[in-house]
Design a protein around this motif. Structure first.
Motif, PDB file in Angstrom:
ATOM      1  N   LEU A  89       8.312  -4.425   4.630  1.00  0.00           N
ATOM      2  CA  LEU A  89       8.783  -3.289   5.406  1.00  0.00           C
ATOM      3  C   LEU A  89       9.120  -2.153   4.441  1.00  0.00           C
ATOM      4  O   LEU A  89      10.144  -2.196   3.769  1.00  0.00           O
ATOM      5  N   PRO A  90       8.261  -1.133   4.342  1.00  0.00           N
ATOM      6  CA  PRO A  90       8.544  -0.027   3.420  1.00  0.00           C
ATOM      7  C   PRO A  90       9.841   0.680   3.804  1.00  0.00           C
ATOM      8  O   PRO A  90      10.073   0.942   4.985  1.00  0.00           O
ATOM      9  N   ALA A  91      10.646   0.984   2.795  1.00  0.00           N
ATOM     10  CA  ALA A  91      11.959   1.581   3.054  1.00  0.00           C
ATOM     11  C   ALA A  91      11.840   2.875   3.854  1.00  0.00           C
ATOM     12  O   ALA A  91      12.641   3.138   4.749  1.00  0.00           O
ATOM     13  N   GLU A  92      10.810   3.682   3.558  1.00  0.00           N
ATOM     14  CA  GLU A  92      10.703   4.968   4.245  1.00  0.00           C
ATOM     15  C   GLU A  92      10.314   4.808   5.711  1.00  0.00           C
ATOM     16  O   GLU A  92      10.509   5.705   6.500  1.00  0.00           O
ATOM     17  N   GLU A  93       9.777   3.647   6.070  1.00  0.00           N
ATOM     18  CA  GLU A  93       9.408   3.438   7.470  1.00  0.00           C
ATOM     19  C   GLU A  93      10.450   2.622   8.224  1.00  0.00           C
ATOM     20  O   GLU A  93      10.316   2.377   9.414  1.00  0.00           O
ATOM     21  N   MET A  94      11.470   2.178   7.523  1.00  0.00           N
ATOM     22  CA  MET A  94      12.453   1.311   8.151  1.00  0.00           C
ATOM     23  C   MET A  94      13.299   2.101   9.156  1.00  0.00           C
ATOM     24  O   MET A  94      13.800   3.180   8.837  1.00  0.00           O
ATOM     25  N   ASN A  95      13.435   1.558  10.362  1.00  0.00           N
ATOM     26  CA  ASN A  95      14.280   2.184  11.373  1.00  0.00           C
ATOM     27  C   ASN A  95      15.731   1.790  11.095  1.00  0.00           C
ATOM     28  O   ASN A  95      16.090   0.626  11.233  1.00  0.00           O
ATOM     29  N   PRO A  96      16.572   2.760  10.704  1.00  0.00           N
ATOM     30  CA  PRO A  96      17.935   2.408  10.287  1.00  0.00           C
ATOM     31  C   PRO A  96      18.884   2.107  11.441  1.00  0.00           C
ATOM     32  O   PRO A  96      19.999   1.679  11.206  1.00  0.00           O
ATOM     33  N   LYS A  97      18.441   2.328  12.671  1.00  0.00           N
ATOM     34  CA  LYS A  97      19.300   2.000  13.804  1.00  0.00           C
ATOM     35  C   LYS A  97      18.929   0.605  14.289  1.00  0.00           C
ATOM     36  O   LYS A  97      17.890   0.421  14.929  1.00  0.00           O
ATOM     37  N   THR A  98      19.765  -0.361  13.949  1.00  0.00           N
ATOM     38  CA  THR A  98      19.385  -1.730  14.277  1.00  0.00           C
ATOM     39  C   THR A  98      20.461  -2.426  15.094  1.00  0.00           C
ATOM     40  O   THR A  98      21.588  -1.953  15.218  1.00  0.00           O
ATOM     41  N   HIS A  99      20.091  -3.555  15.651  1.00  0.00           N
ATOM     42  CA  HIS A  99      21.031  -4.408  16.371  1.00  0.00           C
ATOM     43  C   HIS A  99      20.972  -5.795  15.737  1.00  0.00           C
ATOM     44  O   HIS A  99      19.909  -6.237  15.310  1.00  0.00           O
ATOM     45  N   TYR A 100      22.133  -6.437  15.691  1.00  0.00           N
ATOM     46  CA  TYR A 100      22.206  -7.760  15.058  1.00  0.00           C
ATOM     47  C   TYR A 100      21.198  -8.722  15.686  1.00  0.00           C
ATOM     48  O   TYR A 100      20.530  -9.491  15.001  1.00  0.00           O
ATOM     49  N   LEU A 101      21.083  -8.669  17.019  1.00  0.00           N
ATOM     50  CA  LEU A 101      20.210  -9.619  17.714  1.00  0.00           C
ATOM     51  C   LEU A 101      18.823  -9.041  17.951  1.00  0.00           C
ATOM     52  O   LEU A 101      18.006  -9.650  18.636  1.00  0.00           O
ATOM     53  N   GLY A 102      18.588  -7.858  17.420  1.00  0.00           N
ATOM     54  CA  GLY A 102      17.319  -7.200  17.728  1.00  0.00           C
ATOM     55  C   GLY A 102      16.489  -6.884  16.513  1.00  0.00           C
ATOM     56  O   GLY A 102      15.954  -7.776  15.859  1.00  0.00           O
ATOM     57  N   ASN A 103      16.461  -5.582  16.165  1.00  0.00           N
ATOM     58  CA  ASN A 103      15.468  -5.114  15.203  1.00  0.00           C
ATOM     59  C   ASN A 103      15.951  -5.066  13.756  1.00  0.00           C
ATOM     60  O   ASN A 103      15.343  -4.399  12.945  1.00  0.00           O
TER      61      ASN A 103
ATOM     62  N   PRO B 129       0.862  -1.170   0.000  1.00  0.00           N
ATOM     63  CA  PRO B 129       0.000   0.000   0.000  1.00  0.00           C
ATOM     64  C   PRO B 129       0.905   1.228   0.000  1.00  0.00           C
ATOM     65  O   PRO B 129       1.931   1.231   0.674  1.00  0.00           O
ATOM     66  N   ALA B 130       0.537   2.224  -0.760  1.00  0.00           N
ATOM     67  CA  ALA B 130       1.360   3.430  -0.809  1.00  0.00           C
ATOM     68  C   ALA B 130       1.480   3.985   0.598  1.00  0.00           C
ATOM     69  O   ALA B 130       0.502   4.031   1.342  1.00  0.00           O
ATOM     70  N   VAL B 131       2.677   4.355   0.985  1.00  0.00           N
ATOM     71  CA  VAL B 131       2.868   4.905   2.323  1.00  0.00           C
ATOM     72  C   VAL B 131       2.351   6.331   2.322  1.00  0.00           C
ATOM     73  O   VAL B 131       2.828   7.175   1.572  1.00  0.00           O
ATOM     74  N   ALA B 132       1.360   6.559   3.176  1.00  0.00           N
ATOM     75  CA  ALA B 132       0.730   7.883   3.215  1.00  0.00           C
ATOM     76  C   ALA B 132       1.709   8.898   3.780  1.00  0.00           C
ATOM     77  O   ALA B 132       2.602   8.548   4.544  1.00  0.00           O
ATOM     78  N   ALA B 133       1.539  10.130   3.373  1.00  0.00           N
ATOM     79  CA  ALA B 133       2.382  11.200   3.908  1.00  0.00           C
ATOM     80  C   ALA B 133       2.198  11.236   5.419  1.00  0.00           C
ATOM     81  O   ALA B 133       1.070  11.127   5.913  1.00  0.00           O
ATOM     82  N   PRO B 134       3.294  11.360   6.167  1.00  0.00           N
ATOM     83  CA  PRO B 134       3.149  11.301   7.615  1.00  0.00           C
ATOM     84  C   PRO B 134       2.350  12.470   8.174  1.00  0.00           C
ATOM     85  O   PRO B 134       2.472  13.598   7.701  1.00  0.00           O
ATOM     86  N   VAL B 135       1.534  12.142   9.169  1.00  0.00           N
ATOM     87  CA  VAL B 135       0.823  13.182   9.914  1.00  0.00           C
ATOM     88  C   VAL B 135       1.862  13.930  10.733  1.00  0.00           C
ATOM     89  O   VAL B 135       2.753  13.323  11.322  1.00  0.00           O
ATOM     90  N   THR B 136       1.797  15.245  10.748  1.00  0.00           N
ATOM     91  CA  THR B 136       2.869  15.989  11.410  1.00  0.00           C
ATOM     92  C   THR B 136       2.440  16.656  12.706  1.00  0.00           C
ATOM     93  O   THR B 136       3.269  17.211  13.414  1.00  0.00           O
ATOM     94  N   ASP B 137       1.150  16.636  13.018  1.00  0.00           N
ATOM     95  CA  ASP B 137       0.695  17.261  14.252  1.00  0.00           C
ATOM     96  C   ASP B 137      -0.028  16.248  15.114  1.00  0.00           C
ATOM     97  O   ASP B 137      -0.903  15.531  14.629  1.00  0.00           O
ATOM     98  N   CYS B 138       0.358  16.189  16.372  1.00  0.00           N
ATOM     99  CA  CYS B 138      -0.307  15.236  17.258  1.00  0.00           C
ATOM    100  C   CYS B 138      -0.142  15.681  18.712  1.00  0.00           C
ATOM    101  O   CYS B 138       0.509  16.669  18.995  1.00  0.00           O
TER     102      CYS B 138
END
Lengths: 292, 94, 346
Positions: free
Chosen positions: C258-272, A38-47
């Motif tokens: 896992l969409p690239a833009e949401e991927m957390n780039p700080k990872t641990h080998y035994l973790g995330n 699914p296309a990743v929606a633009a992030p919500v910036t206010d919360c």
């Protein structure tokens, strides 16, 4: 003769072509079985942090450049903060607080306990950069109240909708028990000591002693940052979780929950769970205590 | 057309070997490919059903497991003993 | 479809080529089709294909020398950075000394908002869909006799103020509240009046049964008490899942999404770090954070402060203070696994 053989070969080639196309189609289908991302929606910036309509936050990109982290990530659906990139963003030291009788003396080192100050967030407070609330509450424009007797308020209904319904201390506490009648820039305790809006704990703790102690010890309330005792933490203040004006109606004001898990493929609904609802009776309910 | 065929069967014709090779290659190719496609279709369909069932079963399993759990208060002694066990049992091995 | 094959296909469609050339091409194509179709049956899937041979043949992480660990980490950093088109770091930080992690959750405060669930997904790079993987599950239960008011005054158990929970020790007879409820609840607002909420995640047992059953010893307990998994060494036999008394482990049935833009780039080998298909994963108390001194993502996101975390060896830690002062519950289980995740009430 030649035409015949060419026709044959063309037929074979066509068959091969169809096959290739067929494979192509099949492959496309195979990919479609795995639904497209699914296309990743633009992030919500206010919360908001904990209380809706209280601590409002805006997402700022690249606050932690090492990992490209934003300060916060907001929920796409509920308007709540969903992840902390920088726990100390927009904070100041908590200010002076006396030790309490605890192994960690209240787990408190001025520079390592930080808070998000309240004053910069107050709309009316900031209408005048110098005088703040006193701009209106100067005793002239709005006269100082003569007593603490409950009355309807004409202003600030965005904060307290119906002042006659105000309930704190089961009706024993009124606006001016906490708000300073002669200096609206501050709160006031029962001994007449002025308290900053940035330090509501000093006021709340006067009556709610156990909660205050536990809060100081780190076993009541919320903290983020480093987990080690004495490490740098941002402490949530009383009013960041509880609304002092309506706390007796709701300890926490109800929030919109984040979405439920997606049912796994092949599960049509979550009916298997509802059999445990009390309406089904018997087995599903919490073990009745009365039976033993 | 029929003449052509005859010549083919008899093994006559100038480009016999080439044609035969192409024919064999094409037919063989088609046979292998279609066989493979069918096999792939079967193979990829089996785990898909399996996947759904497996996820559902994983999902239900936690319900089942938690249903057998009960929530009990720990006495002061129990808590102290447990903490003691954590502290004395701690060993750092790199 | 490989580009080469496609271009050839287009040529076939063209009419300008000579007969000889056409024959040649056709023959080559059918051979290529056969090969492609055959290979698609046995072809490694995309994610696996990206795994380098070196990665495939590497040792169990625990048994690697420091040099091998460095190499393995460098390989992964390179691969993930390419795959997610950003700089990904893979940490190999070992357990800190004199630290044993413990977690405490105030069951009375939890409002069931599921922020922890989603903070965890964001922090730990879980698969977002097909199949969605979440390490925390929140169980909604009917209050019944188990009310907050009763919990407040319910200890020890007496006929007038009982709430279905019996004092611990050995008096286990018709005791406790059965944990039956719903995971898929979706009311407009939480908390609901008639419900309480019970989040479940890996409890990092001090005597973990999952570790005992692992045939390849890819899951093991680190000195800080975290039960970790070397995903590369995991054979996906799921023995550990069956052994877990809380069903807190998850299995990647398909390739994680896992969409690239949401991927957390700080990872641990035994973790995330991103996982692959066919391995088991679970909560690690965010060791990529906690081994650097930071709270877990779920602790930080909880809007009501129901979650606390710290060092069980330090009497000044928040968890130890809770164990000292609060009414702590545990899940009555057949075997004593000593979970280090505690539920408590004020």
């Amino acid at each position: 003769m030649k035409i015949g053989s060419i026709a044959k070969v063309i037929f074979s080639a066509a068959a091969t072509g169809a096959l290739i196309l067929g494979v192509g189609k099949f492959r496309t289908e195979a990919q479609q079985e795995q639904p497209a991302r699914p296309a990743v929606a633009a992030p919500v910036t206010d919360c908001f942090e904990s209380r809706e309509g209280y601590t409002a936050r805006s997402r700022v990109e690249n606050v932690v450049p090492e990992y490209g982290y934003p300060n916060i990530i907001c929920s796409q659906t509920t308007g709540g903060v969903l992840w902390w990139g920088d726990p100390y963003d927009e904070t100041i030291p908590i200010g002076d607080m006396p030790d309490i009788d605890d192994v960690t003396k209240g787990d408190y080192l001025t520079e390592d306990a930080v808070i998000k100050p309240r004053e910069p967030q107050l709309t009316y407070f900031n209408m005048d950069p110098d005088k703040h609330c006193v701009m209106c509450h100067d005793g002239m424009t709005v006269p100082f109240p003569k007593d603490k007797k409950p009355r309807l308020i004409t202003m600030h209904q965005d904060i307290v909708e119906d002042s006659m319904e105000l309930m704190h201390g089961e009706g024993a506490i009124w606006c001016l028990d906490c708000h300073n009648a002669t200096n609206r820039n501050t709160l006031i305790d029962h001994r007449g000591k002025e308290i900053s809006f940035n330090q509501p704990q000093k006021l709340c703790g006067k009556c709610h002693g156990v909660e205050y102690r536990h809060w100081r010890m780190g076993i009541h309330g919320k903290r983020i940052g480093s987990w080690n005792a004495g490490g740098k933490k941002r402490w949530w203040l009383c009013t960041e979780c509880h609304n002092p004006h309506t706390v007796q109606i709701n300890r926490f004001r109800p929030l919109k929950p984040e979405p439920a898990p997606v049912l796994p493929k092949g599960m049509k609904n979550a009916a298997h769970e509802s059999v445990h609802a009390p309406s089904a009776g018997g087995h599903g309910e919490a073990t009745p205590a009365a039976t033993h | 057309m029929s003449e052509d065929k005859e010549r083919e069967v008899k093994g006559e014709g100038v480009d016999f070997s080439k044609r035969a090779f192409i024919k064999t290659a094409l037919i063989g190719g088609i046979a292998v490919a279609s066989g493979a496609v069918i096999a792939k279709k079967i193979v990829s369909n089996i785990p898909n059903t399996g996947l759904a069932n497996a996820s559902v079963s994983d999902e239900l399993q936690q319900d089942r497991v938690m249903k057998d759990k009960e929530f009990v208060v720990m006495s002061k002694e129990e808590k102290d003993r447990m903490v003691q066990m954590f502290v004395s049992g701690y060993k750092y091995t790199a | 479809m490989p580009a080469e094959e496609k271009s050839k296909m287009e040529e076939v469609k063209g009419t300008t080529i000579s007969r000889r050339q056409f024959f040649k091409e056709a023959g080559a194509i059918s051979a290529a089709v056969a090969a492609a179709a055959a290979s698609s049956v046995i072809a490694p899937e995309e994610a696996e294909a990206k795994t380098t041979f070196a990665e495939f043949f590497q040792n169990n992480y625990r048994l690697m020398t420091d040099e091998e660990k460095k190499e393995a980490i460098a390989r992964l950093e390179k691969r993930y950075s390419e795959e997610f088109a950003k700089k990904v770091t893979v940490d190999g930080a070992p357990a800190m000394q004199d630290v044993l992690f413990g977690y405490a959750l105030n069951i009375q405060k939890c409002i069931g908002c599921r922020r922890c669930v989603h903070a965890c997904v964001k922090e730990n790079n879980q698969s977002r869909h097909d199949t969605e993987i979440q390490w925390i599950r929140v169980l909604r239960m009917e209050k019944g006799n188990f009310t907050v008011e009763d919990m407040d005054k319910g200890y020890p158990n007496s006929p007038n103020e009982s709430f279905g929970i019996q004092v611990g020790g050995n008096a286990y007879k018709n005791a406790g509240v059965a944990l039956e409820g719903q995971h898929y609840y979706q009311p407009e607002r939480v908390p609901e009046k008639d419900a309480f909420y019970f989040p479940v995640q890996c409890m990092q047992c001090e005597k973990p049964p999952c570790v005992k059953v692992c045939p390849v010893r890819t899951t093991y307990r680190d000195p800080d008490g975290i039960v970790v998994i070397d995903y590369n060494w995991c054979i996906g036999c799921r023995m550990c899942m069956g052994a877990c008394p809380y069903w807190a482990r998850r299995f990647d049935w398909g390739d994680p999404h896992l969409p690239a833009e949401e991927m957390n780039p700080k990872t641990h080998y035994l973790g995330n770090r991103p996982r692959m298909r066919g391995v088991v994963e679970k909560c690690t108390f965010c060791l990529q954070r906690t081994r650097k001194g930071r709270y877990t993502a779920c602790v930080e996101v909880c809007p009501v402060g129901a979650r606390t975390f710290g060092n069980l060896l330090d009497p000044a830690s928040e968890v130890r203070k809770i164990l000292d002062r609060k009414k702590v519950f545990r899940l009555k289980a057949d075997m004593n696994t000593y979970p280090k995740f505690f539920y408590f009430i004020d």
